[in-house]
Write a protein that holds these residues in place. Sequence first.
Motif, short mmCIF file in Angstrom:
data_model
loop_
_atom_site.label_atom_id
_atom_site.label_comp_id
_atom_site.label_asym_id
_atom_site.label_seq_id
_atom_site.Cartn_x
_atom_site.Cartn_y
_atom_site.Cartn_z
N ALA A 29 -14.15 -17.94 22.21
CA ALA A 29 -13.17 -17.72 23.28
C ALA A 29 -13.59 -16.55 24.16
CB ALA A 29 -11.81 -17.44 22.67
N ALA A 30 -13.31 -16.65 25.46
CA ALA A 30 -13.64 -15.55 26.38
C ALA A 30 -12.59 -14.45 26.31
CB ALA A 30 -13.75 -16.10 27.80
N VAL A 31 -11.36 -14.81 26.01
CA VAL A 31 -10.27 -13.84 25.96
C VAL A 31 -10.30 -13.09 24.63
CG1 VAL A 31 -7.75 -13.57 26.16
CG2 VAL A 31 -8.91 -15.47 27.32
N ARG A 32 -10.01 -11.79 24.69
CA ARG A 32 -9.95 -10.98 23.48
C ARG A 32 -8.75 -11.41 22.64
NH1 ARG A 32 -13.48 -8.83 20.95
NH2 ARG A 32 -13.52 -6.67 20.30
N ARG A 33 -8.99 -11.78 21.42
CA ARG A 33 -7.90 -12.25 20.56
C ARG A 33 -8.02 -11.57 19.20
NH1 ARG A 33 -8.59 -18.67 20.57
NH2 ARG A 33 -10.51 -18.06 19.51
N ALA A 34 -6.93 -11.61 18.47
CA ALA A 34 -6.95 -11.02 17.13
C ALA A 34 -6.21 -11.92 16.17
CB ALA A 34 -6.30 -9.64 17.13
N PHE A 77 -5.47 -1.56 11.82
CA PHE A 77 -4.09 -1.52 11.33
C PHE A 77 -3.19 -2.29 12.30
CE2 PHE A 77 -5.01 2.83 9.27
CZ PHE A 77 -5.19 2.25 8.03
N ALA A 78 -2.12 -2.82 11.78
CA ALA A 78 -1.18 -3.58 12.61
C ALA A 78 -0.65 -2.74 13.76
CB ALA A 78 -0.03 -4.07 11.73
N ARG A 79 -0.34 -1.46 13.47
CA ARG A 79 0.25 -0.61 14.51
C ARG A 79 -0.70 -0.39 15.69
NH1 ARG A 79 -0.35 4.32 10.41
NH2 ARG A 79 -2.44 4.99 10.95
N ASP A 80 -2.00 -0.53 15.45
CA ASP A 80 -3.00 -0.28 16.50
C ASP A 80 -3.36 -1.53 17.29
OD1 ASP A 80 -3.15 2.39 15.68
OD2 ASP A 80 -4.71 1.93 14.19
N LEU A 81 -2.81 -2.66 16.90
CA LEU A 81 -3.29 -3.92 17.47
C LEU A 81 -3.07 -4.05 18.98
CD1 LEU A 81 -4.74 -6.49 16.77
CD2 LEU A 81 -2.54 -7.51 16.18
N PRO A 82 -1.85 -3.81 19.51
CA PRO A 82 -1.68 -3.97 20.96
C PRO A 82 -2.62 -3.08 21.77
CG PRO A 82 0.46 -3.88 19.88
CD PRO A 82 -0.57 -3.50 18.85
N ARG A 83 -2.77 -1.83 21.31
CA ARG A 83 -3.66 -0.90 22.04
C ARG A 83 -5.11 -1.39 21.96
NH1 ARG A 83 -1.96 3.82 19.82
NH2 ARG A 83 -3.49 3.69 18.14
N ARG A 84 -5.49 -1.88 20.79
CA ARG A 84 -6.87 -2.35 20.63
C ARG A 84 -7.14 -3.58 21.50
NH1 ARG A 84 -10.78 -3.41 21.34
NH2 ARG A 84 -12.68 -3.77 20.16
N LEU A 85 -6.17 -4.47 21.59
CA LEU A 85 -6.35 -5.67 22.41
C LEU A 85 -6.43 -5.32 23.90
CD1 LEU A 85 -3.96 -8.13 20.57
CD2 LEU A 85 -6.41 -8.49 20.96
N ALA A 86 -5.79 -4.24 24.29
CA ALA A 86 -5.78 -3.85 25.70
C ALA A 86 -7.01 -3.04 26.08
CB ALA A 86 -4.52 -3.04 26.00
#
Length: 296
Positions: A29-34, A77-86
Amino acid sequence: MMTTLTAKRTLKHTAGLASVLLHMATPAAAVRRACVLLYHRVSAAPVVESRIDDWNVTPDTLERHIAWLAAHAELVFARDLPRRLATSSSSTRPIACLTFDDGFRNFHDEVVPLLRRYDARATVFVVTGYVGRHAPMPFDRWGLKHKDDAPAAAWRSMDWAEVERCAASGLVEVGGHSHHHYDAARTPPAALADEAATCRDWLVKKLGADHAASYAFPYGNTRLGQATPAYVAAVKAAGYSVAFTTDVGLATAESNPFTLPRVEVFRTDSPAVIRAKVGGALAPYHVTGRLRGIGR
Ligand SMILES: [Zn+2]
């Protein structure tokens, strides 16, 4: 009965094989996903009843999963996921989270040593009202049924000293999984708000705010009314910054950080199936997810 149970396990096993084949046929996939992997109990308890114990992953199976993930994925970590995806990154490794629901003692005994061995990290979601309980947690159907023939570590919850040791390892994020593990579909909104807030109060008091950022909705199926807009609002108001359902899917930067999907792991999953799940070959699980009446 036996036919039904065997059929359920065969379905999960077949979904795993289909996922592997689908993954082989699908371009990256081209989009960053987790992929947020969802585990529960980790136990080698030799009780086999596929209706309720396919969530019970053995330590050996988990080690094979973690070995593959540590070598091929970026575990956050779960708490870091939105920041990491952005955040953009030159890394081509897929992003994944290891999450464990319910806070069983076996997380402390079986999972943390593996995290140390592979320098991996994981998030454990605890039910604060049942921390330190010496009987099976009342929502744990498997534990209630097998408490006399399985070792206590298979069903006992961690106590606060054990939860604190996990957090102190630096490899574990603790998050909330409510105070009593009520099914939101059968609970008034005011009680759900209290479940989220009381749970966070305990986490902050015992562990500090770093371990009170993530929340996993008990049962967590949006379609079944277990993660409603009112419950989501309550979790946000309680002060969490990220929350997870049990809806099947990968998270992206566009995902609502309070209804992030996850991907359940079963005892039949090989490392190839984990690789396919992390790669997003989830169509077979959308089918089996629709068939599911109840999860945890
Ligand atoms: Zn749960």
